[in-house]
Every structure is written in C-alpha cells, then in structure tokens.
Scaffold this active site. Structure first.
Site, PDB file in Angstrom:
ATOM      1  N   GLU A   1       1.076  -1.384  -0.403  1.00  0.00           N
ATOM      2  CA  GLU A   1       0.128  -0.104  -0.031  1.00  0.00           C
ATOM      3  C   GLU A   1       0.879   1.241  -0.150  1.00  0.00           C
ATOM      4  O   GLU A   1       1.724   1.665   1.051  1.00  0.00           O
ATOM      5  CB  GLU A   1      -1.019  -0.037   1.071  1.00  0.00           C
ATOM      6  CG  GLU A   1      -1.697   0.848   1.808  1.00  0.00           C
ATOM      7  CD  GLU A   1      -2.828   1.905  -0.391  1.00  0.00           C
ATOM      8  OE1 GLU A   1      -3.468   0.701   0.584  1.00  0.00           O
ATOM      9  OE2 GLU A   1      -2.169   2.576  -0.079  1.00  0.00           O
ATOM     10  N   LYS A   2       0.518   1.756  -1.087  1.00  0.00           N
ATOM     11  CA  LYS A   2       1.806   2.943  -1.582  1.00  0.00           C
ATOM     12  C   LYS A   2       1.451   4.373   0.023  1.00  0.00           C
ATOM     13  O   LYS A   2       2.571   5.693  -0.037  1.00  0.00           O
ATOM     14  CB  LYS A   2       1.379   3.521  -2.627  1.00  0.00           C
ATOM     15  CG  LYS A   2       0.321   4.380  -2.779  1.00  0.00           C
ATOM     16  CD  LYS A   2       0.263   4.240  -4.614  1.00  0.00           C
ATOM     17  CE  LYS A   2      -0.725   4.592  -4.645  1.00  0.00           C
ATOM     18  NZ  LYS A   2      -1.756   4.100  -5.296  1.00  0.00           N
ATOM     19  N   HIS A   3       0.764   4.021   0.270  1.00  0.00           N
ATOM     20  CA  HIS A   3       0.121   5.650   1.360  1.00  0.00           C
ATOM     21  C   HIS A   3       0.633   6.034   2.769  1.00  0.00           C
ATOM     22  O   HIS A   3       0.832   6.320   3.113  1.00  0.00           O
ATOM     23  CB  HIS A   3      -1.081   5.770   1.402  1.00  0.00           C
ATOM     24  CG  HIS A   3      -1.657   6.428   0.003  1.00  0.00           C
ATOM     25  ND1 HIS A   3      -2.481   5.450  -0.200  1.00  0.00           N
ATOM     26  CD2 HIS A   3      -2.184   7.537  -0.124  1.00  0.00           C
ATOM     27  CE1 HIS A   3      -3.227   6.194  -1.921  1.00  0.00           C
ATOM     28  NE2 HIS A   3      -2.762   7.398  -1.488  1.00  0.00           N
TER      29      HIS A   3
ATOM     30  N   HIS B   1       4.039   7.271  -4.794  1.00  0.00           N
ATOM     31  CA  HIS B   1       3.268   7.826  -4.488  1.00  0.00           C
ATOM     32  C   HIS B   1       3.029   8.648  -5.742  1.00  0.00           C
ATOM     33  O   HIS B   1       3.863   8.960  -6.162  1.00  0.00           O
ATOM     34  CB  HIS B   1       2.441   8.173  -3.724  1.00  0.00           C
ATOM     35  CG  HIS B   1       0.973   8.831  -2.925  1.00  0.00           C
ATOM     36  ND1 HIS B   1       0.910  10.104  -4.075  1.00  0.00           N
ATOM     37  CD2 HIS B   1      -0.175   8.042  -2.739  1.00  0.00           C
ATOM     38  CE1 HIS B   1      -0.173  10.458  -3.766  1.00  0.00           C
ATOM     39  NE2 HIS B   1      -1.232   9.358  -3.327  1.00  0.00           N
TER      40      HIS B   1
ATOM     41  N   HIS C   1      -2.859  14.908  -7.529  1.00  0.00           N
ATOM     42  CA  HIS C   1      -3.024  13.941  -6.588  1.00  0.00           C
ATOM     43  C   HIS C   1      -1.601  13.074  -5.510  1.00  0.00           C
ATOM     44  O   HIS C   1      -0.293  13.376  -6.579  1.00  0.00           O
ATOM     45  CB  HIS C   1      -3.001  12.653  -7.157  1.00  0.00           C
ATOM     46  CG  HIS C   1      -3.544  11.711  -6.522  1.00  0.00           C
ATOM     47  ND1 HIS C   1      -3.120   9.930  -6.615  1.00  0.00           N
ATOM     48  CD2 HIS C   1      -3.388  11.165  -5.087  1.00  0.00           C
ATOM     49  CE1 HIS C   1      -3.515   9.223  -6.020  1.00  0.00           C
ATOM     50  NE2 HIS C   1      -3.045   9.596  -4.958  1.00  0.00           N
TER      51      HIS C   1
ATOM     52  N   CYS D   1      -2.983  11.743   2.354  1.00  0.00           N
ATOM     53  CA  CYS D   1      -2.863  12.358   0.761  1.00  0.00           C
ATOM     54  C   CYS D   1      -4.670  12.798  -0.044  1.00  0.00           C
ATOM     55  O   CYS D   1      -5.769  13.052   1.406  1.00  0.00           O
ATOM     56  CB  CYS D   1      -3.038  11.017  -0.186  1.00  0.00           C
ATOM     57  SG  CYS D   1      -3.396  10.898  -1.551  1.00  0.00           S
TER      58      CYS D   1
ATOM     59  N   HIS E   1      -7.059  10.239  -0.808  1.00  0.00           N
ATOM     60  CA  HIS E   1      -6.672   9.096  -0.468  1.00  0.00           C
ATOM     61  C   HIS E   1      -6.820   9.267   1.817  1.00  0.00           C
ATOM     62  O   HIS E   1      -6.708   8.038   1.556  1.00  0.00           O
ATOM     63  CB  HIS E   1      -6.376   8.087  -0.760  1.00  0.00           C
ATOM     64  CG  HIS E   1      -6.170   7.688  -2.087  1.00  0.00           C
ATOM     65  ND1 HIS E   1      -5.357   7.927  -2.828  1.00  0.00           N
ATOM     66  CD2 HIS E   1      -6.967   7.430  -2.726  1.00  0.00           C
ATOM     67  CE1 HIS E   1      -5.632   7.938  -4.297  1.00  0.00           C
ATOM     68  NE2 HIS E   1      -6.895   7.027  -4.321  1.00  0.00           N
TER      69      HIS E   1
HETATM   70 FE   FE2 Z   1      -3.348   8.852  -3.124  1.00  0.00          FE
END
Ligand code: FE2
Length: 129
Positions: free
Chosen positions: A16-18, A45, A51, A115, A118
């Site tokens: 999970e990139k966050h 990310h 974004h 983010c 997100h």
């Molecule tokens: Fe994001």
C-alpha cells in the site's frame, strides 16, 4: 475510540503506497536520534498537481505514558503547479521528511501522512533502548 481513529488507515507498506515508513538511525537514551519518514518507499505514490501527499506528522508515545507528544510535521507544497498549468511547474516535492529528536525513555513513534485524495494513513515503530 475517537471518531478520527475510525478513518485513519494502515496496511503493509510493501502493498500500500500511502503508508508512511519510519526508519531511525542509532537509538540511545538521551542522544539525538535521526528519524526519517517516507511515503511510497516500496510503491511510489503519484506526485502531481491533482494527487499528492500534503504532509507527514510524527508523534512519540512514551512507554507507560499517559499522553502522546507531537514531535513535528513537514508540509509538501510543491506539486508541479505553475502559471503554465497543472504539472508544468519545475518543482515536485517528494514525500519524505527527516526529524531529529532526543528521547529519554523507550516508546513508540507514530507517523501520520495525508493524501489529498485518499485521506489519513498511519504506521508506528517501537523503540527499545
Ligand atoms: Fe493517494
């Protein structure tokens, strides 16, 4: 549980990139510790005008303590915007921050990242010394 805790997400940073990743240099009681927090360490990310990661915050919860301590925060304000249009600018801030802190007791470092699309993400790292 407070309301906010219901909306903070966490996961394995390798999938999970966050998720913020907390790494430290040498740890010793009463000595300065370098703490680096990175978002997108394994999976990058996106960092575009539309974004991006807006900020990273770092907290310390002492072992057996009653209250959490705010160590600091880093805002990322350059996301490629310019007078020529979105993503045409010369600067794109990478979501990585380095803190330096002296801790007198063991405990837990907790990082939050945000983010713009997100939401809030969290990870923690136990510090033993
Ligand atoms: Fe994001």
């Amino acid at each position: 549980m407070s309301d906010l805790s219901n909306y903070i997400k966490s996961d394995d940073f390798k999938k999970e990139k966050h998720v913020p990743v907390i790494e430290t240099g040498a740890i010793k009681a009463g000595a300065p510790i370098t703490v680096t927090v990175t978002v997108g360490k394994e999976i990058a990310h996106p960092n575009t005008t539309e974004h991006f990661i807006a900020w990273i915050k770092l907290y310390f919860m002492p072992e057996g303590g009653k209250f959490i301590y705010d160590i600091g925060e880093c805002r990322f304000d350059a996301h490629g915007a310019s007078a020529d249009g979105p993503n045409k600018g010369p600067a794109f801030a990478n979501p990585a921050a380095t803190f330096n802190v002296k801790l007198e007791t063991p405990g837990k470092l907790i990082a939050e990242s945000y983010c713009n699309i997100h939401g809030l993400w969290e990870s923690s790292l136990d510090l033993k010394f």
